[in-house]
Write a protein that holds these residues in place. Structure first.
Motif, PDB file in Angstrom:
ATOM      1  N   HIS A 264      35.672  45.281  35.038  1.00 10.67           N
ATOM      2  CA  HIS A 264      34.680  44.507  35.798  1.00 10.67           C
ATOM      3  C   HIS A 264      33.272  45.057  35.581  1.00 10.67           C
ATOM      4  CE1 HIS A 264      33.647  41.772  39.168  1.00 10.67           C
ATOM      5  NE2 HIS A 264      32.680  42.653  39.380  1.00 10.67           N
TER       6      HIS A 264
ATOM      7  N   TYR B 188      35.711  46.198  43.124  1.00 10.42           N
ATOM      8  CA  TYR B 188      35.279  46.688  41.823  1.00 10.42           C
ATOM      9  C   TYR B 188      33.876  47.275  41.769  1.00 10.42           C
ATOM     10  CZ  TYR B 188      39.352  44.102  40.210  1.00 10.42           C
ATOM     11  OH  TYR B 188      40.627  43.634  40.031  1.00 10.42           O
TER      12      TYR B 188
ATOM     13  N   ASP C 143      36.199  40.669  45.267  1.00 14.62           N
ATOM     14  CA  ASP C 143      36.008  41.284  43.958  1.00 14.62           C
ATOM     15  C   ASP C 143      34.932  42.367  44.006  1.00 14.62           C
ATOM     16  OD1 ASP C 143      37.961  39.777  42.692  1.00 14.62           O
ATOM     17  OD2 ASP C 143      36.569  38.172  42.160  1.00 14.62           O
TER      18      ASP C 143
END
Length: 247
Positions: free
Chosen positions: A239, A74, A70
Motif C-alpha cells: 500500500h 496501512y 484501509d
C-alpha cells in the motif's frame, strides 16, 4: 392522542474501543495468514486461512466505525496501533500458534459473549462474531489436547508454546474505554477454561503471577514488541509503495 414512544438513540461508538478490538483482529489475521503455504497439513492451511478471514471481517467492521479501514490498516505508524501484544507475537512452530490462538480465542469468546448479551454499540457485531469465535476456540482446544496428549515431542512443544505466551495474557483483562464488560469475571472464567483445557491435554498451567495480577503488556497504549515492527512493515509495504493505486 396516543404518543408513539421515542426509541433511545443508540450509544455512540467509542473510538478507543473500536480501535483496540479491531487492531486485535487485524494483527492476528495477518499472523495467521503467514501460514499460507507453510501449514503442516493441507486441512490446517485451510482452517487457519478461514480463521484469518473471520478475524479480518471483524477488523473491517470495527475499523470502519472509526474511519477509513484501509488508511487505518496501512498508513498508521506502529505507536498508533492498540492491539494486544499477544496477537503480534510471531507464529513460531504450529504448537506455538495454537497456544496463542487458544489464549486469544477463549478471551474473545468471553468478551463477545458479554457484548452480545448487552445493548451497546458492539452488540450486533458481537452476536455474529461469537458464532465464528466458537469455532476458533474449539479448533484451538482440539489441537491443544491432541498435541499435549500426543507424542513426547508434541507435548514438549505445546508446553513450550503455552509457557512462552503466558506473560502476555494479563493485558487482555485491562479495561478498555468504551467496552462495557465485567473484566474481573472474564479473567476468572478465562483462567478456569484454560486450566481445564491444559489439564485435559496433560499440560501444566504455566508458572507466573496468579490470576488478576499478571504482568500486563502495553500494546493498548501503543507500545509493542520488536517483532511487531517487522510484521507491520511487511503488511503495509504494498500500500505504501503504490499510494492511491486501485484494482
Amino acid at each position: 392522542m396516543n404518543q408513539v414512544p421515542v426509541s433511545a438513540a443508540p450509544a455512540p461508538v467509542s473510538a478507543p474501543a473500536a480501535l483496540a478490538l479491531g487492531d486485535d483482529a487485524l494483527v492476528l489475521s495477518h499472523r495467521l495468514g503467514e501460514w499460507a503455504g507453510h501449514a503442516p497439513v493441507l486441512e490446517e492451511e485451510v482452517a487457519l486461512a478461514n480463521i484469518a478471514l473471520d478475524l479480518l471481517g471483524q477488523a473491517r467492521v470495527l475499523l470502519s466505525l472509526v474511519g477509513d479501514e484501509d488508511e487505518l490498516a496501512y498508513l498508521r505508524e506502529e505507536r498508533a496501533f492498540r492491539n494486544l501484544q499477544l496477537v503480534e507475537q510471531p507464529n513460531g512452530d504450529f504448537a506455538h500458534t495454537i497456544a496463542r490462538q487458544l489464549y486469544f480465542s477463549t478471551y474473545q469468546m468471553l468478551l463477545y459473549g458479554q457484548l452480545a448479551a448487552g445493548d451497546g454499540p458492539f452488540a450486533p457485531l458481537a452476536a455474529k462474531a461469537v458464532k465464528e469465535v466458537a469455532y476458533h476456540q474449539d479448533h484451538a482446544e482440539h489441537w491443544t489436547v491432541r498435541l499435549g496428549d500426543g507424542t513426547d515431542e508434541s507435548h514438549e512443544r505445546m508446553q513450550r508454546g503455552c509457557d512462552a505466551l503466558w506473560r502476555f495474557t494479563g493485558e487482555m483483562f485491562q479495561p478498555v474505554e468504551g467496552v462495557d464488560v465485567d473484566w474481573q469475571a472474564m479473567a476468572a472464567a478465562w483462567h478456569e477454561s484454560i486450566t481445564s483445557v491444559l489439564e485435559r491435554a496433560t499440560l501444566t498451567v504455566p508458572e507466573g503471577p496468579q490470576r488478576g495480577a499478571w504482568a500486563a503488556g502495553a500494546g493498548r497504549q501503543g507500545l509493542h514488541t520488536e517483532p511487531f515492527g517487522r510484521m507491520l512493515a511487511e503488511m503495509q509495504h504494498l500500500h505504501r509503495s503504490h499510494p492511491g493505486a486501485t484494482w
